[in-house]
Enzyme design. Structure first.
Site: not given
Ligand code: PGA
Length: 244
Positions: A9-11, A96, A98, A167, A173, A205
């Site tokens: 997931n490149w966000k 997700h 976020e 998640e 993160g 992470s």
């Molecule tokens: P992260 O993000 O690996 O940077 O913790 C995971 C995600 O948000 O899908």
């Protein structure tokens, strides 16, 4: 053989040009093998580039990070399933953390998105997971079940097409990963609530040094990776990981 899915997931990182460089750096190290898949979720404007580059590479697929449930119309800033598909996406993240915590997305909206993605013949990847406060209050299972309510009422053949990404929000993160056994236990509960064959990823992470222990867990079919998926060296190490 267990399916092993590595999803990146490149966000909000990488437009078409830097996406091209990232894929070019990663590609030579990719060793396709039975059951092993690499999924990419770039920002929407880079989907077409990534999809074109991966077209002839077995085991690779591209997805969109978010969709709107309507087919088309006056929804400035949104991407429909059909538009994502035309660009080359076959997968779509839904809910997700976020999207839930920064943009206020609800379970009811996730339910509509999952249905739109399924109707568009794409694969929804529904993200679920508890915050630290919820975990400490012993609410992990209740929160995950609430997030899974977005799937209520789906027919069996539709449910079978849904991928779940567990998640825990406190692990995203932050450099804190769920212990593999703890991730496995929540994913066991998710599987029990859905179907024995459900594909369930872990995210939060994930790094080269913890991916093998995570994917070795019986209820973990793969990983959804944020930060480490936009670093070509780390992403190559992750997509080369084995479950044994
Ligand atoms: P992260 O993000 O690996 O940077 O913790 C995971 C995600 O948000 O899908």
């Amino acid at each position: 053989m267990k399916r092993l899915i590595f999803a990146g997931n490149w966000k909000m990182h990488h437009g078409p040009e830097s996406a091209r460089r990232l894929i070019e750096a990663w590609m030579p190290g990719w060793r396709p093998s039975a059951g092993r898949e690499a999924w990419f979720f770039p920002p929407a404007p880079a989907i077409a580039t990534v999809a074109q580059m991966l077209r002839d590479h077995s085991g690779c697929a591209v997805g969109v990070q978010n969709v709107h449930w309507e087919a088309s119309g006056a929804f400035t800033g949104e991407t429909s399933v059909a538009i994502a598909r035309e660009a080359g996406a076959t997968l779509a993240l839904v809910g997700h953390s976020e999207r839930r915590h920064v943009f206020g997305e609800t379970d009811a909206e996730c339910a509509r998105k999952v249905r739109a993605v399924l109707a568009g013949e794409m694969t929804p990847v529904l993200c679920v997971g508890e915050t630290l406060t919820e975990r400490e209050a012993g609410q992990t299972e209740a929160v995950v079940r609430r997030h899974l309510s977005a799937l209520d009422g789906l027919a069996g053949d539709e449910l079978a097409r849904v991928v779940i990404a567990y998640e825990p929000v406190w692990a995203i993160g932050t450099g804190r990963t769920a212990k593999p056994e703890d991730a496995n236990e929540v994913q066991r509960v998710i599987r029990a609530a859905l179907m024995p064959s459900q594909v369930i990823l872990y995210g939060g992470s994930v790094k080269p040094d913890n991916v093998a222990a995570l994917v070795a867990q019986p209820h973990v079919n793969g990983v959804l990776v944020g930060g480490a998926s936009i670093d070509p060296a780390q992403w190559s190490a992750i997509t080369s990981a084995t479950a044994d």
